[in-house]
Design a protein around this motif. Structure first.
Motif, short mmCIF file in Angstrom:
data_model
loop_
_atom_site.label_atom_id
_atom_site.label_comp_id
_atom_site.label_asym_id
_atom_site.label_seq_id
_atom_site.Cartn_x
_atom_site.Cartn_y
_atom_site.Cartn_z
N TRP A 26 0.90 -1.16 0.00
CA TRP A 26 0.05 0.12 0.11
C TRP A 26 0.78 1.35 0.02
O TRP A 26 0.57 2.36 -0.60
N ALA A 80 -5.19 -2.95 -4.47
CA ALA A 80 -5.78 -2.23 -3.48
C ALA A 80 -6.83 -2.95 -2.86
O ALA A 80 -6.93 -2.87 -1.43
N HIS A 83 -5.31 -5.02 0.07
CA HIS A 83 -4.99 -4.12 1.16
C HIS A 83 -6.39 -3.69 1.92
O HIS A 83 -5.96 -2.73 2.59
N LYS A 85 -8.48 -1.53 0.44
CA LYS A 85 -8.49 -0.30 -0.13
C LYS A 85 -9.26 -0.12 -1.29
O LYS A 85 -9.42 -1.28 -1.88
#
Length: 140
Positions: A26, A80, A83, A85
């Protein structure tokens, strides 16, 4: 998986880019965001993106460019999500990988233009041409 091997050196580099994007931390995603801002300051606009779009269309590389962009966006999105996110559409990190994809599609036609487009990626993750080619792309 697309037949990257059919694209020769471009395909090998593209597959190396995709493999690298799939393994981003990240912190590296955030570095992509910052590097885009360094390479493309908001107070000025470099027409490289539009030049690359036009060149790809003129040289019948629009399909290749679009496919590479789609795959880089997807790889960044998967990273993403891994993670926990989300990467927004048109975010600076997404632009950085899309610029890199467009650069690979036209690199042999306009090396200096490709170099400008690869700027954000190079600032964040080094030279895409030095990334290791994944075994799935190298074996064919």
């Amino acid at each position: 998986m697309p037949a990257w091997w059919a694209l020769g050196p471009q395909g090998r580099t593209a597959s190396a880019l995709l493999a690298r994007l799939e393994k981003l931390t990240w912190a590296e995603v955030l570095t992509l965001r910052r590097s885009y801002n360094k390479a493309w300051p908001t107070d000025r606009e470099d027409p490289a993106w539009y030049e690359a779009q036009d060149l790809a269309a003129t040289a019948d590389r629009a399909t290749l460019k679009n496919a590479l962009i789609k795959h880089t966006e997807t790889a960044l999105d998967r990273t993403a999500r891994s993670h926990g996110k989300r990467v927004r559409d048109f975010s600076d990190e997404q632009k950085a990988v899309c610029f890199a994809a467009a650069a690979l599609a036209i690199e042999d036609l306009a090396p200096s233009l490709a170099h400008r487009l690869l700027g954000p990626l190079r600032l964040a993750l080094g030279d895409v041409h030095t990334y290791p080619v994944p075994s799935w792309a190298d074996s064919l």
